[in-house]
Scaffold this motif. Structure first.
Motif, mmCIF file in Angstrom:
data_model
loop_
_atom_site.group_PDB
_atom_site.id
_atom_site.type_symbol
_atom_site.label_atom_id
_atom_site.label_comp_id
_atom_site.label_asym_id
_atom_site.label_seq_id
_atom_site.Cartn_x
_atom_site.Cartn_y
_atom_site.Cartn_z
ATOM 1 N N THR A 1 -5.192 8.495 6.007
ATOM 2 C CA THR A 1 -5.095 8.345 4.688
ATOM 3 C C THR A 1 -4.174 7.078 4.794
ATOM 4 O O THR A 1 -4.495 6.578 3.706
ATOM 5 C CB THR A 1 -3.793 9.500 4.347
ATOM 6 N N LEU A 2 -3.274 6.738 5.615
ATOM 7 C CA LEU A 2 -2.577 5.289 5.442
ATOM 8 C C LEU A 2 -3.458 4.323 5.678
ATOM 9 O O LEU A 2 -3.424 3.258 4.966
ATOM 10 C CB LEU A 2 -1.258 5.360 6.630
ATOM 11 N N ALA B 1 0.591 -1.432 -0.105
ATOM 12 C CA ALA B 1 0.061 0.078 -0.055
ATOM 13 C C ALA B 1 1.011 1.083 0.113
ATOM 14 O O ALA B 1 0.522 2.422 -0.623
ATOM 15 C CB ALA B 1 -0.900 -0.094 1.216
ATOM 16 N N PHE B 2 2.006 1.269 0.722
ATOM 17 C CA PHE B 2 2.660 2.581 0.771
ATOM 18 C C PHE B 2 4.121 2.527 0.054
ATOM 19 O O PHE B 2 4.503 3.767 -0.082
ATOM 20 C CB PHE B 2 3.024 2.315 2.442
ATOM 21 N N ASP C 1 1.696 12.245 10.185
ATOM 22 C CA ASP C 1 0.632 11.339 9.619
ATOM 23 C C ASP C 1 1.230 10.481 8.302
ATOM 24 O O ASP C 1 0.662 9.858 7.964
ATOM 25 C CB ASP C 1 -0.337 12.401 8.869
ATOM 26 N N ASN C 2 2.643 10.690 8.432
ATOM 27 C CA ASN C 2 3.350 9.342 7.506
ATOM 28 C C ASN C 2 3.906 8.244 8.274
ATOM 29 O O ASN C 2 4.622 7.417 7.917
ATOM 30 C CB ASN C 2 4.483 10.279 6.753
ATOM 31 N N ALA D 1 13.734 13.300 9.918
ATOM 32 C CA ALA D 1 14.659 13.262 8.368
ATOM 33 C C ALA D 1 13.598 12.684 7.501
ATOM 34 O O ALA D 1 14.242 12.642 6.390
ATOM 35 C CB ALA D 1 15.690 12.317 8.937
ATOM 36 N N ASN D 2 12.368 12.242 7.578
ATOM 37 C CA ASN D 2 11.674 11.566 6.517
ATOM 38 C C ASN D 2 10.355 11.985 6.349
ATOM 39 O O ASN D 2 9.440 11.150 6.174
ATOM 40 C CB ASN D 2 11.798 9.899 6.883
ATOM 41 N N PRO D 3 10.077 13.367 6.227
ATOM 42 C CA PRO D 3 8.933 13.752 6.082
ATOM 43 C C PRO D 3 8.237 13.450 4.662
ATOM 44 O O PRO D 3 6.982 13.493 4.532
ATOM 45 C CB PRO D 3 8.960 15.202 6.130
ATOM 46 N N GLY D 4 9.028 12.665 3.820
ATOM 47 C CA GLY D 4 8.611 12.557 2.514
ATOM 48 C C GLY D 4 8.239 10.997 2.144
ATOM 49 O O GLY D 4 7.961 10.485 1.102
ATOM 50 N N SER D 5 8.390 10.119 3.535
ATOM 51 C CA SER D 5 8.462 8.824 3.339
ATOM 52 C C SER D 5 7.407 8.061 4.364
ATOM 53 O O SER D 5 7.180 8.906 5.441
ATOM 54 C CB SER D 5 9.675 8.150 3.398
ATOM 55 N N VAL D 6 6.460 7.354 3.986
ATOM 56 C CA VAL D 6 6.034 6.550 5.154
ATOM 57 C C VAL D 6 6.947 5.725 5.835
ATOM 58 O O VAL D 6 7.976 5.212 5.397
ATOM 59 C CB VAL D 6 4.878 5.574 4.516
ATOM 60 N N ALA E 1 -5.262 3.352 2.642
ATOM 61 C CA ALA E 1 -4.843 2.823 1.460
ATOM 62 C C ALA E 1 -4.493 1.486 1.973
ATOM 63 O O ALA E 1 -4.501 0.500 1.142
ATOM 64 C CB ALA E 1 -3.214 3.684 1.485
#
Lengths: 358, 358
Positions: free
Chosen positions: B232-233, B101-102, B205-206, B177-182, B236
């Motif tokens: 959101t997660l 899903a992620f 929320d990630n 360090a990872n706002p762009g990743s789940v 998905a």
């Protein structure tokens, strides 16, 4: 360093599948549920006892990863080797794993346009190209259509939601045309009078037969499905399972499944009751002006000559009777799929239909 | 027409994964099984009663597709909304669906080189690129290493098979360090004294937290895992589930799971017993010359200063005591993973080790 402009891109990587909208589950009591092809009779008494007697303390240990006691029970029941049986979490699990295990070709797999609606969903989920082949005007699958280039073949026999069952020569024609593809015979409903492809397994090592305990064994709530096939296909299925989920079947389900298989007399008597009710309902519906193909399943596929399926559906719902109306594909949007209930439920259904049709 | 030269090519389309070789399951009685991180104590009495009292006749109906009663019970227990809980067929199922899903990015997902061995298996199964980041000499995960370009992050905390648990600031550093990743926090063992990332869900929320009933709730045989995360997660995850298998949890498991959550006192008393035995065994092993990191789990990761892990493993096996020895990766090939059993089992283990070490 990651810049703030990137900060929402995890959403870009989420699965691109529209959320599934579940079927109608009325939030009330005392309705008649003929919309999920569930069996109206309980599972065998031995199943109920096996659950009562289950040693709950044993749950601290993992189940047998391959549900071996149940593999053996099914194999013995069908007269095959245990190693030719694969057990999973409902036939949906077994089918999805089969798609993953067998259909790794660039060529599209093929199945009928009117059939189990999960096939295209798994293809999309797993990135498998597919092509649907239209069933005839009478909703029969034309075996000759499957003499085509493909990456795999999936045939529900009996088919859903039409209820139409086909004989061994039909499956043989498809198999003879497809020595280069794995052919799945999805036999979820076969126990209600269909013809299984099991006897063909000795001749065709590219054939796999998939079945479920949900319908004929009254165990939809327990999630047991299985596949029967040659060593090569079953090994691939186990590899797919072991790459996904080590223990798909819990210990209680294994015990309950074994108890179901052990009681063949109960199984057969339940089937007989369902089939007798089905044949009576078929005749009554036809007398009321419905067109109903002969069913080899525990449901009927019905189209009324003068009344709209959507209207009949709404009327029955107003009488707390839930049947299934597929709004799409359009070819079946004027049909209803009606599960065979008990005789009493069937009487209430026909009474409501008489009331509506006048 | 298909020519005879093609007739075996269905084998070319089978899944390309080596068959999994299952862990050792001795075919005898009276052995001590400390190799699967199972809980030595039975599930809560209410679980055993819920199974005994289960109305087997209800199995004719499908279970609730989302195991809603159990979603609600877990949500209430954790103080979150039911819609923020997803329940699956063991945490392996929930983790595999999460990967699906992620992690739909071209960039590799990242996880430690020493961690749960199923992560690379799911990546291979699902075609997800991945990169492992080495843990330190002391087997600690270095949070700073995860400040790198990636398509997703998976952290088992506490980690396996090291047993090392980390605090909230560690998870926070990885999340910042990872706002762009789940970021998946796999907390299979967290109840045995680890620190959960649950309180961080409001801020990130990630983040998704994944847990299991197999270890701390003594229900490995029942196959229940769950995820907690933002809308959101979780949406998905439901979409991935609905594209694979409508009903992953059977009705008995739903009832039994609810009964487990209902008995917090039993749950906590079992955890205390396991942790007390673990701390005693840690001290005894260290006194015998083992190096053992402090464990936040129900197992110990032990390396002897002068004896080979493989030899200790063989000796214990000769005494009918089964622990886990990973022959690879090489970094941990001289370690043993020892599940915490009952006090009596632990006494038999230490007696055998004293005998071996002289």
């Amino acid at each position: 360093m990651i810049t703030s402009g990137d900060h929402m891109n995890w959403k870009d990587n989420l699965i691109k599948i529209a959320p599934y909208v579940a079927g109608e589950q009325p939030d009330k009591r005392d309705f008649i549920k003929l919309n999920a092809n569930e069996n109206p009779y309980p599972p065998a008494p031995g199943v109920i006892k096996a659950i009562e007697d289950f040693r709950g303390a044993d749950l601290k240990k993992y189940p047998d990863a391959n549900a071996r006691p149940l593999m053996k029970a099914i194999a013995e029941d069908l007269g095959v080797d245990a190693d030719n049986v694969f057990v999973g979490n409902g036939s949906d699990d077994v089918l999805a794993l089969s798609f993953r295990a067998f259909f790794n070709s660039d060529k599209p797999i093929v199945f009928p346009d009117i059939t189990y609606s999960f096939y295209p969903v798994w293809c999309e989920m797993l990135g498998i190209p597919y092509r649907t082949l239209p069933v005839g005007e009478d909703f029969n699958i034309n075996a000759g259509d499957y003499n085509c280039e493909n990456g795999g073949v999936v045939i529900a026999n009996p088919n859903a939601p039409t209820g139409i069952g086909r004989d061994l020569s039909f499956m043989r024609e498809i198999l003879d045309a497809n020595p280069g593809s794995v052919v799945i015979s999805d036999e979820a409903y076969v126990d209600f009078g269909g013809v299984s492809a099991l006897p063909l397994l000795r001749e065709y090592d590219n054939l796999i037969v998939i079945r479920t305990f949900s319908k004929s064994r009254s165990m939809a709530g327990m999630r047991i499905g299985f596949a029967v096939g040659g060593d090569t296909l079953i090994s691939a299925l186990r590899a797919a399972k072991d790459s996904y989920n080590s223990y798909p079947l819990d210990s209680v389900a294994i015990a309950a499944g074994c108890a179901s298989v052990a009681d063949r007399a109960y199984f057969e008597s339940t089937l007989k009751k369902v089939m007798a009710t089905r044949d009576r309902l078929t005749a009554e519906l036809r007398a009321m002006g419905f067109e109903v193909p002969d069913s080899s399943t525990n449901f009927l596929f019905a189209h009324h000559k003068s009344r709209k399926a959507a209207d009949i559906y709404d009327f029955l719902k107003s009488r707390d009777i839930y049947v299934r109306h597929f709004r799409k594909p359009e070819r079946i949007s004027d049909h209803l799929r009606i599960t065979i209930g008990t005789d009493e439920e069937t009487d209430r259904l026909t009474a409501a239909l008489h009331e509506y049709l006048g």
